[in-house]
Scaffold this active site. Structure first.
Site, short mmCIF file in Angstrom:
data_model
loop_
_atom_site.label_atom_id
_atom_site.label_comp_id
_atom_site.label_asym_id
_atom_site.label_seq_id
_atom_site.Cartn_x
_atom_site.Cartn_y
_atom_site.Cartn_z
N ILE A 77 21.73 -22.51 23.92
CA ILE A 77 20.33 -23.38 23.37
C ILE A 77 20.27 -23.61 21.79
O ILE A 77 20.19 -24.55 21.50
CB ILE A 77 19.31 -22.08 23.71
CG1 ILE A 77 19.12 -21.93 25.23
CG2 ILE A 77 17.97 -22.78 23.21
CD1 ILE A 77 18.50 -23.19 26.19
N GLU A 78 20.65 -22.32 21.13
CA GLU A 78 20.78 -22.43 19.53
C GLU A 78 19.51 -23.07 18.85
O GLU A 78 19.87 -23.82 17.73
CB GLU A 78 22.01 -23.10 19.37
CG GLU A 78 23.52 -22.57 19.68
CD GLU A 78 24.55 -23.20 19.27
OE1 GLU A 78 24.51 -23.52 18.07
OE2 GLU A 78 25.40 -23.29 20.20
N GLN A 79 18.28 -23.02 19.46
CA GLN A 79 17.25 -23.75 19.03
C GLN A 79 16.50 -22.63 18.29
O GLN A 79 16.43 -21.34 18.46
CB GLN A 79 16.34 -24.49 19.98
CG GLN A 79 17.14 -25.65 20.66
CD GLN A 79 16.35 -26.15 21.87
OE1 GLN A 79 15.21 -26.16 21.82
NE2 GLN A 79 17.27 -26.50 22.96
#
EC number: 3.2.1.-
Length: 366
Positions: free
Chosen positions: A126-128
């Site tokens: 994801i890395e959001q």
């Protein structure tokens, strides 16, 4: 169509028929289209971004391949022949997953895709940004839990993993429920790289994954109550090339200020360089390979055709071996890398030796 009129035997066959209808097995043997069920004691988790370099990987070590490139049935068949899992990439906008119905639909689509491609699970990447008080905070944990439940119900032996930053301390404004997510999936892949994504001190070039800083991240995850057996260490097979605004006699490379998610400086001032390119450049550089004792990482300086000095920080077998030793000594679940395509798999003798050394560095020294 109602199912009540179907004989009981036919109902039992439906899951098998559904899998076969997704497409005939592309492997030479039908057994190779079966999901991998074995759970290895030690994981070597490999990210592959496409093409055919996988044919030259060290399959004696690999337990899981996260296929982030175009689907390659040949890779799936070969991995299964070696007892290794092949898993999907899972990425989705966090704004959408607040809706439970949307989550369920997304998960169902991923399960169907994994079945159709005879894959063994999913790696959620994801890395959001997430605010601690936002609805996305709880929704993300729910997504992981529901994904794990669905995959394990639908594909026997399947694996669900989640990628996290090198530290749980809200790196890049990512406030995640790390303990909840770790409990909800098989393990976390800790991305122990891009550790200069937010530079709060001097705006200078530094290691992609400094040794002590990297280890601090694992200590913090474990202090939260996450078992070391839920953590796989990710190491970088690439480095960063920075243009130096000034290069001091002590090899301090001042870089352009490029803000990122609140920080005044970041590694965005440089660009990523795969290990295979670094190896072709380092010996002809101004400095040759140097070792920074504080960061336990190699670097070198070179001058470009325009006369500008650059500093390149990277990881090599020496720096990776140090981290692999930590993996062994502290009982982590395993090790992996971003990404396996970064090495030179050509027939060149020197390149072959360098590539073997990088794979060899993943094996924890006893």
């Amino acid at each position: 169509m109602a199912l009540c009129g179907l004989p009981e035997f036919t109902l039992l066959l439906l899951p098998l028929l559904a899998r076969l209808s997704a497409g005939d097995c592309p492997c030479s043997e039908a057994a190779l289209c079966q999901p991998i069920r074995h759970r290895p004691d030690f994981e070597v988790f490999v990210f592959d971004v496409g093409q055919k370099t996988w044919k030259s990987y060290d399959w004696s070590q690999i337990t899981t391949v996260a296929a982030f490139g175009k689907y390659d049935p040949e890779l799936m068949c070969y991995a299964h022949s070696k007892g290794a899992r092949v898993v999907l990439k899972g990425d989705i906008s966090l704004k959408n997953i607040i809706d439970p119905t949307f989550r369920a639909s997304w998960i169902a689509q991923k399960v169907d895709l994994a079945k159709a491609q005879y894959m063994d699970g999913i790696n959620i990447d994801i890395e959001q940004e997430v605010n601690c008080s936002s609805p996305e905070y709880e929704a993300l944990t729910a997504l992981v839990k529901e994904t794990t439940e669905s995959f394990q119900r639908e594909i026997e032996g399947s694996q669900v993993t989640f990628d996290v930053a090198w530290s749980p301390k809200r790196i890049d404004k990512r406030c995640y429920n790390y303990t909840g997510i770790a409990d909800a999936c098989d393990f976390l892949f800790v991305m122990s790289y891009d550790e200069q994504s937010q530079i709060w001190s001097e705006c200078i070039a530094a290691a992609n994954a400094p040794y002590n800083q990297t280890l601090t991240g694992y200590i913090d995850y474990i202090k939260m109550g996450i078992s070391p057996k839920k953590l796989v260490m990710g190491v970088p097979w690439y480095g960063y090339d920075y243009i130096c605004l000034n290069l001091s006699k002590d090899d301090i490379c001042t870089i352009t200020k490029v803000p990122f998610r609140g920080a005044p400086c970041s590694d965005a001032a440089g660009h990523q360089v795969p290990y295979k390119v670094i190896m072709k450049q380092v010996n002809g550089s101004v400095s040759g390979s140097q070792w920074n004792k504080d960061q336990q990482a190699p670097y070198y300086n070179y001058k470009d055709p325009a006369g500008r000095f650059h500093q390149v920080w990277y990881d090599n077998p020496q720096s990776i071996s140090l981290k692999a030793a930590y993996v062994k000594n502290y009982g982590l679940r395993g090790i992996g890398m971003w990404n396996a395509n970064c090495l030179d798999y050509s027939d060149d003798a020197l390149a072959r030796e360098q590539t073997q050394e990088m794979w060899g560095a993943l094996k924890p020294r006893l």
